[in-house]
Motif scaffolding. Sequence first.
Motif, PDB file in Angstrom:
ATOM      1  N   UNK A 142      -7.123  46.306  98.320  1.00  0.00           N
ATOM      2  CA  UNK A 142      -5.710  46.644  98.115  1.00  0.00           C
ATOM      3  C   UNK A 142      -5.544  48.107  97.733  1.00  0.00           C
ATOM      4  N   UNK A 143      -6.453  48.626  96.939  1.00  0.00           N
ATOM      5  CA  UNK A 143      -6.357  50.035  96.542  1.00  0.00           C
ATOM      6  C   UNK A 143      -6.427  50.965  97.749  1.00  0.00           C
ATOM      7  N   UNK A 144      -7.134  50.533  98.802  1.00  0.00           N
ATOM      8  CA  UNK A 144      -7.255  51.368  99.997  1.00  0.00           C
ATOM      9  C   UNK A 144      -5.922  51.531 100.723  1.00  0.00           C
ATOM     10  N   UNK A 145      -4.929  50.738 100.354  1.00  0.00           N
ATOM     11  CA  UNK A 145      -3.609  50.859 100.983  1.00  0.00           C
ATOM     12  C   UNK A 145      -2.850  52.084 100.489  1.00  0.00           C
ATOM     13  N   UNK A 146      -3.200  52.565  99.310  1.00  0.00           N
ATOM     14  CA  UNK A 146      -2.396  53.614  98.673  1.00  0.00           C
ATOM     15  C   UNK A 146      -2.189  54.836  99.559  1.00  0.00           C
ATOM     16  N   UNK A 147      -3.227  55.379 100.219  1.00  0.00           N
ATOM     17  CA  UNK A 147      -2.975  56.552 101.079  1.00  0.00           C
ATOM     18  C   UNK A 147      -2.016  56.265 102.228  1.00  0.00           C
ATOM     19  N   UNK A 148      -2.094  55.069 102.807  1.00  0.00           N
ATOM     20  CA  UNK A 148      -1.162  54.718 103.876  1.00  0.00           C
ATOM     21  C   UNK A 148       0.259  54.594 103.330  1.00  0.00           C
ATOM     22  N   UNK A 149       0.381  53.994 102.125  1.00  0.00           N
ATOM     23  CA  UNK A 149       1.704  53.843 101.522  1.00  0.00           C
ATOM     24  C   UNK A 149       2.299  55.185 101.119  1.00  0.00           C
ATOM     25  N   UNK A 150       1.457  56.191 100.915  1.00  0.00           N
ATOM     26  CA  UNK A 150       1.948  57.512 100.526  1.00  0.00           C
ATOM     27  C   UNK A 150       2.316  58.377 101.722  1.00  0.00           C
ATOM     28  N   UNK A 151       2.123  57.882 102.926  1.00  0.00           N
ATOM     29  CA  UNK A 151       2.449  58.652 104.126  1.00  0.00           C
ATOM     30  C   UNK A 151       3.954  58.939 104.156  1.00  0.00           C
ATOM     31  N   UNK A 152       4.375  60.203 104.095  1.00  0.00           N
ATOM     32  CA  UNK A 152       5.816  60.504 104.056  1.00  0.00           C
ATOM     33  C   UNK A 152       6.554  60.103 105.324  1.00  0.00           C
ATOM     34  N   UNK A 153       5.815  59.900 106.417  1.00  0.00           N
ATOM     35  CA  UNK A 153       6.451  59.544 107.684  1.00  0.00           C
ATOM     36  C   UNK A 153       6.442  58.044 107.955  1.00  0.00           C
ATOM     37  N   UNK A 154       6.042  57.233 106.955  1.00  0.00           N
ATOM     38  CA  UNK A 154       6.050  55.785 107.192  1.00  0.00           C
ATOM     39  C   UNK A 154       7.473  55.341 107.503  1.00  0.00           C
ATOM     40  N   UNK A 155       7.673  54.531 108.549  1.00  0.00           N
ATOM     41  CA  UNK A 155       9.024  54.339 109.095  1.00  0.00           C
ATOM     42  C   UNK A 155       9.934  53.359 108.361  1.00  0.00           C
ATOM     43  N   UNK A 156       9.464  52.670 107.316  1.00  0.00           N
ATOM     44  CA  UNK A 156      10.337  51.695 106.660  1.00  0.00           C
ATOM     45  C   UNK A 156       9.950  51.528 105.197  1.00  0.00           C
ATOM     46  N   UNK A 157      10.972  51.298 104.359  1.00  0.00           N
ATOM     47  CA  UNK A 157      10.750  51.019 102.940  1.00  0.00           C
ATOM     48  C   UNK A 157      10.930  49.534 102.646  1.00  0.00           C
ATOM     49  N   UNK A 158      11.056  48.716 103.645  1.00  0.00           N
ATOM     50  CA  UNK A 158      11.353  47.297 103.517  1.00  0.00           C
ATOM     51  C   UNK A 158      10.357  46.583 102.604  1.00  0.00           C
ATOM     52  N   UNK A 159      10.860  45.610 101.818  1.00  0.00           N
ATOM     53  CA  UNK A 159      10.014  44.899 100.872  1.00  0.00           C
ATOM     54  C   UNK A 159       8.977  44.043 101.589  1.00  0.00           C
ATOM     55  N   UNK A 160       9.356  43.367 102.663  1.00  0.00           N
ATOM     56  CA  UNK A 160       8.424  42.480 103.345  1.00  0.00           C
ATOM     57  C   UNK A 160       7.563  43.203 104.363  1.00  0.00           C
ATOM     58  N   UNK A 161       8.144  44.139 105.108  1.00  0.00           N
ATOM     59  CA  UNK A 161       7.436  44.712 106.246  1.00  0.00           C
ATOM     60  C   UNK A 161       7.046  46.167 106.045  1.00  0.00           C
ATOM     61  N   UNK A 162       7.593  46.834 105.068  1.00  0.00           N
ATOM     62  CA  UNK A 162       7.379  48.266 104.955  1.00  0.00           C
ATOM     63  C   UNK A 162       6.656  48.676 103.690  1.00  0.00           C
ATOM     64  N   UNK A 163       6.893  49.921 103.283  1.00  0.00           N
ATOM     65  CA  UNK A 163       6.234  50.490 102.115  1.00  0.00           C
ATOM     66  C   UNK A 163       6.547  49.696 100.847  1.00  0.00           C
ATOM     67  N   UNK A 164       7.728  49.072 100.805  1.00  0.00           N
ATOM     68  CA  UNK A 164       8.085  48.282  99.635  1.00  0.00           C
ATOM     69  C   UNK A 164       7.082  47.180  99.343  1.00  0.00           C
ATOM     70  N   UNK A 165       6.416  46.667 100.393  1.00  0.00           N
ATOM     71  CA  UNK A 165       5.410  45.633 100.184  1.00  0.00           C
ATOM     72  C   UNK A 165       4.272  46.095  99.300  1.00  0.00           C
TER      73      UNK A 165
END
Length: 371
Positions: A142-165
């Motif tokens: 799970x910790x390995x997700x952090x760099x992907x979640x920090x990508x400023x160009x990630x296309x969604x903040x959605x709780x289920x499908x996006x960075x919100x998850x």
Amino acid sequence: MPDSERYIGNDVASARDALTDAEIAAIRARCKEEVAREIPRMLDATPPVSPKRRRLGQELYAGPLGQAFGLLHLYERTGANEQIELARRYLEVALTSLDDSGVPRPDEWLSFHASGGVSAVAAVVYDRLDDGAGCERHLENYRRLAPHAADPDFPSEDLLWGRGGFFFGAAFLRSLLGESSLPDELVRGPLEATIATGRRHAAIHASALTPGRHGRPPLLYMNLNAFMVECFARSLIGSRARTARALAAVAARVLIRGVEWRERLSRRYDIGLVHGLSGNLYLMMHFPELLERLGATEDVRASLDCLVDCIDAERGMLDLLPSSHTDPEVFNDKVHWCNGTTGAVFLFARAYEVFGDESYLEAARRAAEHV
């Protein structure tokens, strides 16, 4: 409250006015008995075996991961060993399904609803089973997700499908395993990206909003886009095969490029707990110290104040923020948690816990009354 297609109307204005304390206690006891009786029936109907669609093996909504998640929460309240052992059996089905379906894309790991949730739930279940090595293995995943979640160009903040998850999983892990399970330095980058996205969307789109008593929100999220449609299409297809991904992406682009859909999506200022502003604020408020250090606390509070104006005890919560494209007096009849008034109860209850402002507690009460 009249009946509708979305709910059954409640003809009892107030339980306190209609029932005695003894009657209320009896109803609560009966509800507890009914739940205890129903859980085994539900589990018998959905045994811990791999579903026909592999993808469902990992999904929180429709697969064994959901049973593991629910049984874990039951164990936290009862301490019953059979519940955590059963949670492990369902979890193993989800883990096997994940292994069988191939390595997911980084964006799929961010979803707590799907692959990302497997690692988070697994870490806690193995911790409760005193399997320290298993817990740490899944925590590291799970910790390995952090760099992907920090990508400023990630296309969604959605709780289920996006960075919100990512934040959903982070809050879940930290609440059950302690803050050291996912330290601040791993959460900070994703949180900075979320704040920057909300400010950028507000700078571009907030001028079209109809200002309420508290003005316009300084944070704004528009999550229903091509990426979201692609995620949903992939979920329906139920496969991570390269061909299936390509078909889902093409279908999403064709749909979004349609003139009618493009017009509708460009005017959506969602405020629901899963797909809109409420959810992003709710998740960010699980990291109040980080918000303060990042200088975003006032933006969060100002956005909350704007949402307070969107709650009515009789009519529920607005579906969209009022804008030049919508009727500001149209309230929805949704009471479900993802895009309805139930989500507002979660949002404002958390806001009251964090800030202690009575206006947030009153907003939670109004939303609860409507539900």
